[in-house]
Design a protein around this motif. Structure first.
Motif, short mmCIF file in Angstrom:
data_model
loop_
_atom_site.label_atom_id
_atom_site.label_comp_id
_atom_site.label_asym_id
_atom_site.label_seq_id
_atom_site.Cartn_x
_atom_site.Cartn_y
_atom_site.Cartn_z
N SER A 19 0.87 -1.19 0.00
CA SER A 19 0.00 0.00 0.00
C SER A 19 0.90 1.23 0.00
O SER A 19 1.84 1.31 0.80
CB SER A 19 -0.89 0.04 1.25
N ILE A 20 0.60 2.18 -0.87
CA ILE A 20 1.37 3.43 -0.92
C ILE A 20 0.39 4.59 -0.78
O ILE A 20 -0.49 4.79 -1.61
CB ILE A 20 2.16 3.56 -2.23
N PHE A 46 -0.93 7.50 16.59
CA PHE A 46 0.33 7.77 15.91
C PHE A 46 0.90 6.49 15.30
O PHE A 46 0.88 5.42 15.91
CB PHE A 46 1.32 8.38 16.91
N LEU A 47 1.44 6.63 14.09
CA LEU A 47 1.99 5.46 13.40
C LEU A 47 3.51 5.58 13.23
O LEU A 47 4.27 4.75 13.68
CB LEU A 47 1.30 5.35 12.04
N ILE A 48 3.95 6.63 12.57
CA ILE A 48 5.37 6.80 12.26
C ILE A 48 5.62 8.26 11.93
O ILE A 48 4.71 8.97 11.49
CB ILE A 48 5.78 5.87 11.09
N SER A 49 6.87 8.70 12.16
CA SER A 49 7.20 10.09 11.83
C SER A 49 8.55 10.16 11.14
O SER A 49 9.31 9.18 11.11
CB SER A 49 7.24 10.96 13.10
N ILE A 50 8.83 11.33 10.57
CA ILE A 50 10.13 11.55 9.93
C ILE A 50 10.53 13.01 10.10
O ILE A 50 9.69 13.91 9.95
CB ILE A 50 10.11 11.13 8.44
N ARG A 61 6.63 -2.99 9.24
CA ARG A 61 6.02 -3.02 7.90
C ARG A 61 5.82 -1.62 7.31
O ARG A 61 5.40 -1.48 6.16
CB ARG A 61 4.67 -3.74 7.98
N PHE A 62 6.06 -0.59 8.10
CA PHE A 62 5.77 0.79 7.70
C PHE A 62 7.06 1.56 7.40
O PHE A 62 7.99 1.55 8.21
CB PHE A 62 4.99 1.50 8.80
N THR A 63 7.09 2.20 6.23
CA THR A 63 8.21 3.05 5.86
C THR A 63 7.68 4.37 5.33
O THR A 63 6.74 4.37 4.51
CB THR A 63 9.08 2.39 4.76
N VAL A 64 8.27 5.46 5.80
CA VAL A 64 7.89 6.77 5.28
C VAL A 64 9.09 7.33 4.52
O VAL A 64 10.23 7.26 4.98
CB VAL A 64 7.42 7.72 6.40
N SER A 74 5.51 9.88 1.36
CA SER A 74 4.66 8.73 1.13
C SER A 74 4.84 7.73 2.26
O SER A 74 5.92 7.64 2.87
CB SER A 74 4.96 8.09 -0.23
N LEU A 75 3.79 6.99 2.52
CA LEU A 75 3.80 5.91 3.51
C LEU A 75 3.64 4.60 2.76
O LEU A 75 2.67 4.44 2.01
CB LEU A 75 2.66 6.09 4.51
N HIS A 76 4.58 3.68 2.96
CA HIS A 76 4.52 2.36 2.36
C HIS A 76 4.20 1.33 3.43
O HIS A 76 4.86 1.33 4.50
CB HIS A 76 5.85 2.00 1.68
N ILE A 77 3.25 0.47 3.16
CA ILE A 77 2.90 -0.61 4.07
C ILE A 77 3.13 -1.92 3.32
O ILE A 77 2.48 -2.18 2.30
CB ILE A 77 1.44 -0.52 4.54
#
Lengths: 113, 115
Positions: A19-20, A46-50, A61-64, A74-77
């Motif tokens: 998922s993007i 909250f999920l993730i920050s940068i 599983r989550f990359t920003v 973008s958020l990649h799952i």
């Protein structure tokens, strides 16, 4: 004038695939970007920050990804799971003494089993 | 476990009434926020506070006021409720960490209907 834009109101993905979710912003003064997930009848979590000085942050599983020149993140799952079905909000923080945070309109993700 | 509580999950009020929405956090957080969530518009910031008795306007403060007399409590006040204030209201708090993302912790929301 929307400073944080999520142009896709919804996204449908098959379980196990990537998922993007995309987000664009206009204000160069934002110093942190965050993603939140919201299930119905609950507050966002909250999920993730940068940080604005980085271009990638990964948590399981989550990359920003952050592209400052394009003012895009973008958020990649990967892999997507049915439990990921929720509304995802992109948010950008500006340090004005307090920490004013601007949210996008959200993208509803459907992960099909 | 961190917790942000809001006084009501559902509220129905009449036009012109004064409405109080209460929010309490138990994490000793510096910052507190009030948002409203509407379809297609996401979360819009009404007011926030970075210290007791301190407040700053967000993007849509008109028709609202706030009070923060104690660190753990942040109240949103609708002086004279109108039908266009029918919405989901979300309270949040954050530590006030300038070195990190300073993620916010949200309450479950109050769905307010103004008739």
């Amino acid at each position: 004038d929307q400073q944080v834009k999520q142009n896709s109101p919804s996204l449908s993905v098959q379980e196990g695939r990537i998922s993007i979710l995309n987000c664009d912003y206009t204000n160069s003064m934002f110093d942190y970007f965050l993603w939140y997930k919201k299930y119905p009848a609950e507050g966002p979590t909250f999920l993730i920050s940068i940080s604005s000085i980085k271009d990638k942050n990964e948590d399981g599983r989550f990359t920003v990804f952050l592209n400052k020149s394009a003012k895009h993140l973008s958020l990649h799952i990967v892999p997507s799971q049915p439990g990921d079905s929720a509304v995802y909000f992109c948010a950008a923080r500006q340090n004005t003494g307090g920490f004013k945070t601007i949210f996008g309109a959200g993208t509803r993700l459907f992960v099909k089993a | 476990d961190v917790k942000v509580t809001q006084s009501s999950r559902y509220l129905v009020k009449r036009t012109g009434e004064k409405v109080f929405l209460e929010c309490v956090q138990d994490m000793d957080h510096e910052n507190m926020f009030w948002y409203r969530q509407d379809p297609g518009l996401g979360l819009r910031l009404i007011y926030f506070s970075y210290d007791v008795k301190m407040k700053e306007k967000g993007d849509i403060p008109e028709g609202y006021s706030v009070s923060r007399e104690k660190k753990e409590r942040f109240s949103l006040i609708l002086e004279s409720a109108s039908t266009n204030q029918t919405s989901m209201y979300l309270c949040a708090s954050s530590l006030g960490d300038s070195l990190g993302g300073d993620e916010q912790f949200f309450g479950p929301g109050t769905r307010l209907t103004v008739l």
